[in-house]
Design an enzyme around this catalytic site. Structure first.
Site, PDB file in Angstrom:
ATOM      1  N   LEU A 168       0.828  -1.214   0.000  1.00 40.08           N
ATOM      2  CA  LEU A 168       0.000   0.000   0.000  1.00 40.08           C
ATOM      3  C   LEU A 168       0.861   1.264   0.000  1.00 40.08           C
ATOM      4  O   LEU A 168       0.551   2.238  -0.682  1.00 40.08           O
ATOM      5  CB  LEU A 168      -0.918  -0.002   1.227  1.00 40.08           C
ATOM      6  N   MET A 169       1.957   1.237   0.765  1.00 42.01           N
ATOM      7  CA  MET A 169       2.822   2.420   0.872  1.00 42.01           C
ATOM      8  C   MET A 169       3.635   2.647  -0.398  1.00 42.01           C
ATOM      9  O   MET A 169       3.907   3.780  -0.779  1.00 42.01           O
ATOM     10  CB  MET A 169       3.767   2.272   2.068  1.00 42.01           C
ATOM     11  N   LYS A 247      -2.942   7.599  10.378  1.00 42.02           N
ATOM     12  CA  LYS A 247      -2.962   8.749   9.457  1.00 42.02           C
ATOM     13  C   LYS A 247      -2.935   8.241   8.018  1.00 42.02           C
ATOM     14  O   LYS A 247      -2.054   7.483   7.629  1.00 42.02           O
ATOM     15  CB  LYS A 247      -1.727   9.626   9.717  1.00 42.02           C
ATOM     16  N   ASP A 252       1.032  13.612   0.062  1.00 36.11           N
ATOM     17  CA  ASP A 252       1.250  14.849   0.810  1.00 36.11           C
ATOM     18  C   ASP A 252       2.197  15.778   0.061  1.00 36.11           C
ATOM     19  O   ASP A 252       3.406  15.586   0.077  1.00 36.11           O
ATOM     20  CB  ASP A 252       1.807  14.530   2.198  1.00 36.11           C
ATOM     21  N   SER A 257       1.952  25.293   1.989  1.00 31.46           N
ATOM     22  CA  SER A 257       3.343  25.262   2.500  1.00 31.46           C
ATOM     23  C   SER A 257       4.066  24.123   1.779  1.00 31.46           C
ATOM     24  O   SER A 257       4.456  23.111   2.372  1.00 31.46           O
ATOM     25  CB  SER A 257       3.357  25.028   4.012  1.00 31.46           C
ATOM     26  N   LYS A 259       6.139  21.330  -0.115  1.00 31.52           N
ATOM     27  CA  LYS A 259       7.401  20.645   0.158  1.00 31.52           C
ATOM     28  C   LYS A 259       8.375  20.880  -1.000  1.00 31.52           C
ATOM     29  O   LYS A 259       7.942  21.155  -2.117  1.00 31.52           O
ATOM     30  CB  LYS A 259       7.167  19.132   0.275  1.00 31.52           C
ATOM     31  N   ARG A 268       3.921   9.519  -1.317  1.00 28.00           N
ATOM     32  CA  ARG A 268       2.841   8.554  -1.563  1.00 28.00           C
ATOM     33  C   ARG A 268       2.690   7.630  -0.355  1.00 28.00           C
ATOM     34  O   ARG A 268       1.656   6.984  -0.195  1.00 28.00           O
ATOM     35  CB  ARG A 268       3.149   7.728  -2.820  1.00 28.00           C
ATOM     36  N   ASP A 270       2.747   8.615   2.780  1.00 30.25           N
ATOM     37  CA  ASP A 270       2.366   9.377   3.974  1.00 30.25           C
ATOM     38  C   ASP A 270       1.112   8.801   4.624  1.00 30.25           C
ATOM     39  O   ASP A 270       0.641   9.296   5.632  1.00 30.25           O
ATOM     40  CB  ASP A 270       2.184  10.860   3.625  1.00 30.25           C
ATOM     41  N   GLU A 331      -0.208  18.643   8.467  1.00 27.75           N
ATOM     42  CA  GLU A 331      -1.621  18.303   8.241  1.00 27.75           C
ATOM     43  C   GLU A 331      -2.030  17.001   8.908  1.00 27.75           C
ATOM     44  O   GLU A 331      -3.192  16.802   9.241  1.00 27.75           O
ATOM     45  CB  GLU A 331      -1.914  18.234   6.731  1.00 27.75           C
ATOM     46  N   ARG A 333      -1.587  15.827  11.813  1.00 25.03           N
ATOM     47  CA  ARG A 333      -2.155  16.001  13.160  1.00 25.03           C
ATOM     48  C   ARG A 333      -3.584  16.536  13.107  1.00 25.03           C
ATOM     49  O   ARG A 333      -4.352  16.333  14.038  1.00 25.03           O
ATOM     50  CB  ARG A 333      -1.236  16.900  13.996  1.00 25.03           C
TER      51      ARG A 333
END
Length: 486
Positions: A168-169, A247, A252, A257, A259, A268, A270, A331, A333
């Site tokens: 998945l990651m 999470k 992301d 802001s 990256k 991918r 995250d 984001e 959090r």
């Protein structure tokens, strides 16, 4: 193919000390294996291999791997069971050599710990090559002999759980969108009668007043999903569950802001928190663990569109607290704040969340261990003891009031999403922020940013996304279920 283990010799004479499977095989070939090994030069060091062909008709290729010292146990300095780690690493190396020879099946010496051997084999052979035309040959590892088949099977299930998280990651963000992530997990759980999966759409998230989560999601064209899994393995379906929260930012960019572009493709992964907790539940179901688990994964992308959060915006979380979004790249959090509030609906025995939350965590511990922030020594002890067995280590970090002050001293809202001294103690201020949304007395936050990927640090994982600490979460759940049984 056959993979056999050999221990480092205690004495200087260098005579190979085989495992029992190695001894049996050597007898089968009339001592030829021992003779060949001694002709090959100095004794095999830990993790090194020698390969022999034509010794036996059933096994045209035999790989002998060095296991290190015979009675290696728990290493207090390293905080893990060294014997188990040695077996995982050695078996992985041996299986990869068989794969390089394009042999489709390999039998693996249990090396005295069949679960560790199975984990080494199944984790060591895994590689994400779904989208390549040229794929490595598939190798099926099997236990050599039948003595420890139950432990072997358990190891296979543990490793497949981590491999699911790795899959998945690693998959590109256009393949694993929030809805595709949820559907993939649902499909994995379809065969279990004691599991219910709820894929909650944006309309449901809105009715739950999850304003912090929605504020991140609105920057992307991909609709958010709140994935909720109920695994009812306990003796009573109304026993207090373990609640796991992950999470799930499937990509992301940092939002407004933004990256730096270099290395942004790794974002991918995250959603590593969601990947590991969901995979842990799939594994718990496969092991039929006797406890109830609820999994929660807020899933969305963090993108910089005209609708995205702007630095300085104030959003309202599910518990009514207002949050000043000073950095849109903090984001994760925001998603977790709302998911943690929701987690309190379930009268949980414990709430554990996992998230690739801060670069600061990677700076602090690198890829050696997952950072754990917790308000419960009981919970910490269970996580720590589980990690010694799995070799996927955890390390306790501080949840001091010192950090809380840095997020609650905020000009426009109740809390700020970054500490007022910007980078100082970034992993700790992130944890302090999450604590503002927790009232449960047993809660732990696992910051897994440092263990997200593997270069070469864990010898039994190839380069790529690591799926850590899935096995530690599973082992922790198993210990918890054992606790409630006694």
């Amino acid at each position: 193919g056959l993979v056999l283990g050999v221990y480092s010799s205690e004495k200087d004479d260098g005579a190979a000390q085989f495992t029992s499977a190695g001894d049996a095989f050597d007898k089968l070939v009339s001592g030829k294996l021992r003779a060949l090994l001694s002709l090959c030069g100095p004794p095999l060091k830990k993790g090194k291999t020698r390969i022999f062909h034509g010794l036996h008709q059933d096994f045209p290729s035999v790989v002998v791997v060095g296991l290190g010292k015979k009675n290696a146990g728990i290493n207090e300095q390293e905080n893990w069971n060294e014997g188990k780690e040695n077996i995982r690493a050695a078996v992985a190396v041996g299986c990869r050599q068989i794969q390089d020879l394009e042999i489709p099946c390999v039998e693996v010496d249990p090396c005295g710990d069949a679960q560790a051997a199975a984990e080494g084999a199944v984790l060591g052979l895994h590689e994400y090559n779904e989208l390549k035309q040229k794929k490595k040959p598939v190798v099926t590892p099997q236990l050599h002999g039948s003595a420890e088949s139950k432990a072997w099977q358990k190891g296979v299930i543990y490793a497949e759980g981590q491999n699911l998280a790795r899959y998945l990651m690693e998959a590109p963000a256009n393949y694993i969108t929030p809805i595709k992530f949820a559907e993939h997990i649902e499909q994995k759980l379809r065969s279990f009668s004691n599991v219910k999966v709820h894929i909650r759409p944006e309309s449901w998230i809105t009715t739950q007043e999850m304003g912090a989560f929605l504020s991140v999601a609105k920057g992307s064209a991909e609709p958010p999903i709140f994935l909720e899994i109920h695994y009812l393995g306990g003796a009573n379906t109304d026993d207090s569950p373990l609640v796991l929260v992950g999470k799930g930012v499937t990509f992301d960019s940092g939002g407004i802001s933004l990256k730096p572009s270099s290395g942004m493709d790794a974002m991918r992964a995250d959603m590593g928190g969601a990947a590991t907790v969901c995979s842990a539940i799939v594994t718990a179901a496969a092991l039929n663990l006797p406890l109830n688990i609820i999994g929660l994964a807020p899933l969305c992308e963090n993108m910089p569109s005209g609708k995205a959060n702007k630095p300085g915006d104030v959003v309202r979380a599910k518990n009514g607290k207002t949050i000043q979004v000073d950095n849109t790249d903090a984001e994760g959090r925001l998603l977790l704040a709302d998911a943690l509030c929701y987690a309190h609906n379930f009268n949980a025995r414990a709430i554990v969340n996992a998230a690739t939350l801060t670069g600061a965590m990677d700076v602090a511990l690198g890829s050696a261990a997952t950072g754990v922030f917790t308000n419960s020594s009981w919970l910490w002890t269970h996580l720590y003891e589980a990690s010694i067995l799995t070799g996927d280590r955890v390390w306790r970090m501080p949840l001091f009031e010192h950090y809380t002050k840095q997020v609650t001293d905020c000009p426009l809202a109740d809390v700020s999403n970054i500490g007022k001294y910007s980078r100082a103690g970034g992993a700790c201020t992130a944890a302090a922020f999450l604590k503002e949304f927790v009232t449960a007395s047993h809660w732990a936050h696992l910051d897994i940013a440092g263990v997200m990927s593997n270069k070469d640090e864990v010898p039994y994982l190839r380069k790529g996304m690591a799926g850590r600490p899935t096995r530690t979460l599973v082992e922790f759940a198993a210990r918890l279920s054992h606790d409630s049984h006694n």
